[in-house]
Design a protein around this motif. Structure first.
Motif, PDB file in Angstrom:
ATOM      1  N   GLY A 175       0.803  -1.216   0.000  1.00 28.45           N
ATOM      2  CA  GLY A 175       0.000   0.000   0.000  1.00 28.45           C
ATOM      3  C   GLY A 175       0.835   1.264   0.000  1.00 28.45           C
ATOM      4  N   ASP A 176       2.148   1.113   0.119  1.00 30.92           N
ATOM      5  CA  ASP A 176       3.043   2.263   0.233  1.00 30.92           C
ATOM      6  C   ASP A 176       4.067   2.219  -0.894  1.00 30.92           C
ATOM      7  N   VAL A 177       4.085   3.259  -1.719  1.00 31.90           N
ATOM      8  CA  VAL A 177       4.984   3.232  -2.884  1.00 31.90           C
ATOM      9  C   VAL A 177       6.249   4.064  -2.679  1.00 31.90           C
ATOM     10  N   HIS A 178       6.463   4.531  -1.452  1.00 30.40           N
ATOM     11  CA  HIS A 178       7.678   5.302  -1.189  1.00 30.40           C
ATOM     12  C   HIS A 178       8.890   4.362  -1.153  1.00 30.40           C
ATOM     13  N   ASP A 179       9.938   4.774  -1.843  1.00 30.48           N
ATOM     14  CA  ASP A 179      11.034   3.834  -2.053  1.00 30.48           C
ATOM     15  C   ASP A 179      12.389   4.374  -1.614  1.00 30.48           C
ATOM     16  N   ILE A 180      12.524   5.700  -1.633  1.00 31.83           N
ATOM     17  CA  ILE A 180      13.875   6.239  -1.625  1.00 31.83           C
ATOM     18  C   ILE A 180      14.620   6.032  -0.314  1.00 31.83           C
ATOM     19  N   GLY A 181      13.962   6.339   0.819  1.00 34.48           N
ATOM     20  CA  GLY A 181      14.634   6.149   2.106  1.00 34.48           C
ATOM     21  C   GLY A 181      15.043   4.702   2.303  1.00 34.48           C
ATOM     22  N   LYS A 182      14.141   3.812   1.938  1.00 36.14           N
ATOM     23  CA  LYS A 182      14.408   2.371   2.069  1.00 36.14           C
ATOM     24  C   LYS A 182      15.584   1.953   1.184  1.00 36.14           C
ATOM     25  N   SER A 183      15.657   2.533  -0.016  1.00 38.75           N
ATOM     26  CA  SER A 183      16.761   2.185  -0.926  1.00 38.75           C
ATOM     27  C   SER A 183      18.106   2.663  -0.383  1.00 38.75           C
ATOM     28  N   ILE A 184      18.100   3.842   0.239  1.00 41.16           N
ATOM     29  CA  ILE A 184      19.339   4.358   0.836  1.00 41.16           C
ATOM     30  C   ILE A 184      19.774   3.446   1.982  1.00 41.16           C
ATOM     31  N   VAL A 185      18.802   3.024   2.792  1.00 40.20           N
ATOM     32  CA  VAL A 185      19.103   2.097   3.898  1.00 40.20           C
ATOM     33  C   VAL A 185      19.722   0.810   3.344  1.00 40.20           C
ATOM     34  N   SER A 186      19.115   0.258   2.286  1.00 39.82           N
ATOM     35  CA  SER A 186      19.642  -0.984   1.690  1.00 39.82           C
ATOM     36  C   SER A 186      21.074  -0.797   1.205  1.00 39.82           C
ATOM     37  N   THR A 187      21.329   0.314   0.507  1.00 38.06           N
ATOM     38  CA  THR A 187      22.675   0.587  -0.030  1.00 38.06           C
ATOM     39  C   THR A 187      23.697   0.675   1.103  1.00 38.06           C
ATOM     40  N   MET A 188      23.320   1.378   2.181  1.00 37.29           N
ATOM     41  CA  MET A 188      24.274   1.566   3.273  1.00 37.29           C
ATOM     42  C   MET A 188      24.491   0.289   4.074  1.00 37.29           C
ATOM     43  N   LEU A 189      23.443  -0.502   4.246  1.00 39.55           N
ATOM     44  CA  LEU A 189      23.608  -1.793   4.935  1.00 39.55           C
ATOM     45  C   LEU A 189      24.540  -2.699   4.125  1.00 39.55           C
ATOM     46  N   GLN A 190      24.350  -2.672   2.800  1.00 36.47           N
ATOM     47  CA  GLN A 190      25.199  -3.478   1.920  1.00 36.47           C
ATOM     48  C   GLN A 190      26.656  -3.031   2.025  1.00 36.47           C
ATOM     49  N   SER A 191      26.857  -1.727   1.987  1.00 38.08           N
ATOM     50  CA  SER A 191      28.212  -1.179   2.078  1.00 38.08           C
ATOM     51  C   SER A 191      28.861  -1.523   3.405  1.00 38.08           C
ATOM     52  N   ALA A 192      28.038  -1.664   4.441  1.00 37.87           N
ATOM     53  CA  ALA A 192      28.568  -1.978   5.776  1.00 37.87           C
ATOM     54  C   ALA A 192      28.909  -3.462   5.923  1.00 37.87           C
ATOM     55  N   GLY A 193      28.549  -4.267   4.917  1.00 40.41           N
ATOM     56  CA  GLY A 193      28.936  -5.677   4.948  1.00 40.41           C
ATOM     57  C   GLY A 193      27.807  -6.667   5.170  1.00 40.41           C
ATOM     58  N   PHE A 194      26.563  -6.174   5.146  1.00 41.61           N
ATOM     59  CA  PHE A 194      25.430  -7.089   5.273  1.00 41.61           C
ATOM     60  C   PHE A 194      25.008  -7.597   3.897  1.00 41.61           C
ATOM     61  N   GLU A 195      24.439  -8.786   3.879  1.00 37.95           N
ATOM     62  CA  GLU A 195      23.831  -9.304   2.646  1.00 37.95           C
ATOM     63  C   GLU A 195      22.387  -8.828   2.658  1.00 37.95           C
ATOM     64  N   VAL A 196      22.035  -7.970   1.706  1.00 33.58           N
ATOM     65  CA  VAL A 196      20.715  -7.332   1.731  1.00 33.58           C
ATOM     66  C   VAL A 196      19.867  -7.792   0.551  1.00 33.58           C
ATOM     67  N   HIS A 197      18.654  -8.209   0.863  1.00 35.75           N
ATOM     68  CA  HIS A 197      17.677  -8.550  -0.179  1.00 35.75           C
ATOM     69  C   HIS A 197      16.600  -7.479  -0.147  1.00 35.75           C
ATOM     70  N   ASP A 198      16.699  -6.520  -1.084  1.00 34.68           N
ATOM     71  CA  ASP A 198      15.733  -5.426  -1.143  1.00 34.68           C
ATOM     72  C   ASP A 198      14.556  -5.895  -1.993  1.00 34.68           C
ATOM     73  N   ILE A 199      13.394  -6.034  -1.360  1.00 39.63           N
ATOM     74  CA  ILE A 199      12.240  -6.591  -2.093  1.00 39.63           C
ATOM     75  C   ILE A 199      11.316  -5.495  -2.627  1.00 39.63           C
ATOM     76  N   GLY A 200      11.801  -4.234  -2.551  1.00 38.35           N
ATOM     77  CA  GLY A 200      11.082  -3.152  -3.226  1.00 38.35           C
ATOM     78  C   GLY A 200      10.010  -2.492  -2.378  1.00 38.35           C
ATOM     79  N   ARG A 201       9.052  -1.902  -3.078  1.00 41.34           N
ATOM     80  CA  ARG A 201       7.994  -1.138  -2.398  1.00 41.34           C
ATOM     81  C   ARG A 201       6.643  -1.798  -2.647  1.00 41.34           C
ATOM     82  N   ASP A 202       5.637  -1.376  -1.880  1.00 40.55           N
ATOM     83  CA  ASP A 202       4.281  -1.920  -2.016  1.00 40.55           C
ATOM     84  C   ASP A 202       4.325  -3.452  -1.963  1.00 40.55           C
ATOM     85  N   VAL A 203       5.048  -3.963  -0.965  1.00 41.14           N
ATOM     86  CA  VAL A 203       5.295  -5.415  -0.886  1.00 41.14           C
ATOM     87  C   VAL A 203       4.183  -6.105  -0.074  1.00 41.14           C
ATOM     88  N   PRO A 204       3.479  -7.072  -0.681  1.00 43.10           N
ATOM     89  CA  PRO A 204       2.473  -7.841   0.068  1.00 43.10           C
ATOM     90  C   PRO A 204       3.116  -8.469   1.308  1.00 43.10           C
TER      91      PRO A 204
END
Length: 214
Positions: free
Chosen positions: A102-131
């Motif tokens: 129900g929520d199509v906002h993506d940008i903050g979440k994408s920045i979080v994913s990028t930074m978690l990845q850079s910090a050494g986590f394995e990140v699976h970003d499943i996008g926005r409006d996710v059931p």
């Protein structure tokens, strides 16, 4: 140039959204002997956080943010060769990250994913409006250690609570950490729904993930 000045130059290069400026700053920092992890965390990630703040204030727009994220990835790629092989291959943890249904906002979440990845986590970003069931399925599929859920509207916050209830029903809650975020989310909300932590921004998300998973 002091390390602090170098971090500022790296951060400013990210805010400029220019790949060549970022790559030049990264090469300069490498030449100064700054550790790759410090270049990422204190320079590139700090810049990305600044980009997120400027975006929220309406000073930068979505194309800028996407360009900055691309520039950060280019910078991180330059450093991969310098990272100890075991550090590059040893992930700190597996995180599923997405914006609730129900929520199509993506940008903050994408920045979080990028930074978690850079910090050494394995990140699976499943996008926005996710059931909500997709969060559960992805957690099972990746054997994730943490799930991050973003909601940018008060009407979609409930989805965060529902996923936690679904995890409990399936006997999975004890095996996974839950992080929530997004403009209407608060520490009080996280406590109310039984999440493990709330992160106000991407830097905080990285710090909290490290705290809970390492």
């Amino acid at each position: 140039m002091s390390n602090e000045e170098m971090y500022k130059e790296l951060s400013d290069a990210i805010v400029s959204c220019k790949n060549d400026a970022v790559e030049a700053a990264v090469e300069k920092a490498r030449g100064q002997g700054i550790a790759p992890a410090d270049i990422i965390e204190n320079g590139l990630a700090a810049g990305m956080n600044e980009v997120g703040i400027l975006f929220e204030r309406g000073k930068l727009f979505l194309p800028h943010v996407m360009m900055a994220a691309g520039a950060m990835e280019a910078g991180v790629a330059l450093l991969e060769a310098d990272m100890p092989k075991d550090a590059a291959s040893k992930k700190l943890g597996v995180i599923v990250n997405g914006t609730v249904e129900g929520d199509v906002h993506d940008i903050g979440k994408s920045i979080v994913s990028t930074m978690l990845q850079s910090a050494g986590f394995e990140v699976h970003d499943i996008g926005r409006d996710v059931p909500l069931q997709v969060f559960i399925d992805k957690i099972k599929e990746t054997d994730a250690d943490m799930v991050g859920m973003s909601a940018l509207m008060t009407t979609t916050l409930q989805g965060q609570k529902d996923v936690i209830e679904m995890l409990k029903e399936q006997g999975m809650r004890d095996n996974i950490k839950v992080m929530v975020g997004g403009a209407p989310a608060t520490q009080a909300w996280a406590e109310k729904i039984g999440a493990d932590c709330y992160a106000e921004n991407a830097s905080e998300a990285v710090a909290k993930a490290k705290e809970l998973l390492i």
